[in-house]
Design an enzyme around this catalytic site. Sequence first.
Site, PDB file in Angstrom:
ATOM      1  N   ALA A   1       0.799  -1.220   0.000  1.00 54.61           N
ATOM      2  CA  ALA A   1       0.000   0.000   0.000  1.00 54.61           C
ATOM      3  C   ALA A   1       0.832   1.271   0.000  1.00 54.61           C
ATOM      4  O   ALA A   1       0.429   2.284  -0.585  1.00 54.61           O
ATOM      5  CB  ALA A   1      -0.946   0.000   1.194  1.00 54.61           C
TER       6      ALA A   1
ATOM      7  N   CYS B   1      27.787   3.113  -3.657  1.00 50.31           N
ATOM      8  CA  CYS B   1      28.181   3.862  -2.469  1.00 50.31           C
ATOM      9  C   CYS B   1      27.020   4.166  -1.553  1.00 50.31           C
ATOM     10  O   CYS B   1      27.208   4.615  -0.433  1.00 50.31           O
ATOM     11  CB  CYS B   1      28.857   5.166  -2.881  1.00 50.31           C
ATOM     12  SG  CYS B   1      27.857   6.132  -4.009  1.00 50.31           S
TER      13      CYS B   1
END
Length: 460
Positions: free
Chosen positions: A195, A320
Site C-alpha cells: 500500500a 556507495c
Amino acid sequence: MAYFDAASAAPLHPVARQALLASLDEGWADPARLYREGRRARLLLDAAREAMAECVGCRPDELVFTPSGTRAVHSGVAGALAGRRRVGSHLIVSAVEHSSVLHAAEAHEAGGGSVTQVGVDRAGAVDPAAYAAVLREDTALACLQSANHEVGTEQPVSRVAEACRAAGVPLLVDAAQSLGWGRVDGDWSLLTGSAHKWGGPAGVGLLAVRKGVRFAPQGPGDERESGRAPGFENLPAIVAAAASLRAVRAEAAAEAARLRELTERIRSRGPELVPDVEVVGDPSRRLPGIVTFSCLYVDGETLLHELDRAGFSVSSGSSCTSSTLTPSHVLKAMGVLSEGNVRVSLPPGTAAEDVERFLEVLPGTVAAVREKLGAPAATETVRAAGPDLVVDALGRRCPVPVIELAKVIGDVPVGGTVRVLSDDEAARLDIPAWCEMRGQEYVGEEKADKGSAYLVRRVS
C-alpha cells in the site's frame, strides 16, 4: 523541499488519511466476533477486500491482507512452492526482481531447492523466450515483477504468463510498483502489492492467489485471512489502503500522462545539460513517474547529499549508497553505468515548476561533485613496455578508478591499452560502461595479485 522518491514510498493520499481517521473510530473491534462492534468491523474489512479485489482484478476470496508487501512476497513464494512440492523444487526469477523475491529465492536454494535466474537486456526487460526456455518439468513456480522499482521498465508479464500457463507453471507477479497505475495484464496465478507504494499507509500488503493454484501456507496455522496471513488485521490501515487505491486509480490516466511529460523532460534535457550522463531503463515501456540516470565521475552518495541540500529528495542504486558497497543488482544485471546513479520518482501531484528547478540545479551540483573528485590523491601510474599503461587504483572506490582511466587514455596511441588495477566490485560494471559511452574497447578482466585488472584498448 521537493520529494522525488515515490518509488520508495508515496506520500499518504488525502483519501487514505480521511479513511484511516474514520476507521479508527469504527474499525477497532475484532472482525471475527459476532457482537455489534465486531460485525461493524467485519463489514469494513469485507468492503475493503472487495474494493481491493476489484482494483487487482481477482475475486474477493482470492485476496488476503498481509503486514507488508515483503511478507506478501515471502508468503506467496513459500506457499506456492510448498503447494507444488510433488511437481519439483525448481524456481525461476528474473535478475532484476525486488530484493524480497531474491531473498525468498536464496532461502529456497539454501533449503535444497534449485533456482534459475533469467537475465535482462540493457533496458532492464526480460525476454519471454528466455523464460520459456528455462521452464522444466520440475518447475514449481516462476516470478516476474510487473515493472522495475529502480529504472521503471515494464516487463512483458502477459507473454511470460502465457508461456508459464502453457507449461502448467504458476506465475507470481510482484506488482508493488505498478498497481497504483492499473491492473496487471496477463493470466497470472499469484500477485503481491504494497500500500505505501500507491499512497496508502505503510504496513499493508496484499496477496492474491487464483482459485485452482496449489497453495500451502507455511508456518503455524491461523484462522485469520484464510490462514495465509496470521495475526490480527490492521483494519484502519487496510481500509485506508483500499480507499487510496481506488482514489489513485480514478486519477491514474490523467496523472500518468502528466508525469510522463515531466519525466521525459528529465530524460531528454538531463544529458543536454550535464555531460557524460547515461539515462537507463526502457525509453517507452516504463512507469509514468520514474526516470533514472547515471553520471560519470560522480560519487552517488555525495551527489544525493548535495541534491538534498538543494531541496530535492531522490534515491540511488549506486554502490556507495549501499551498506554492502556493491553495485545495485538491477544496474549490474543491465550492464549499465552504476556510478553517480540517481533515481527520480515523481509522486502524483508533482509540480512542473519543481522539475524545472531540478533541471536548473542539477548541472551545477554534478559539476561541483566532479570538481571535488577531479583531483584525487595521485594514483600510481606506471608506463609499461610499449604503448601500454598500468593504473594502480587498488584501495580506491569508484568512481576514482574510472576517473583515473579517463585521465590517461589519451596518453596511449590508438591501439594501445590501459590496464586498470582495482579491488572495487563496482569497477567490473563501470569500466565497461565507460568504454561504451566513450567509444573505447573493453578487452576484458584478468585476475591480479590483488583485485582484478581491467584491460581497455584505445580506439579513438
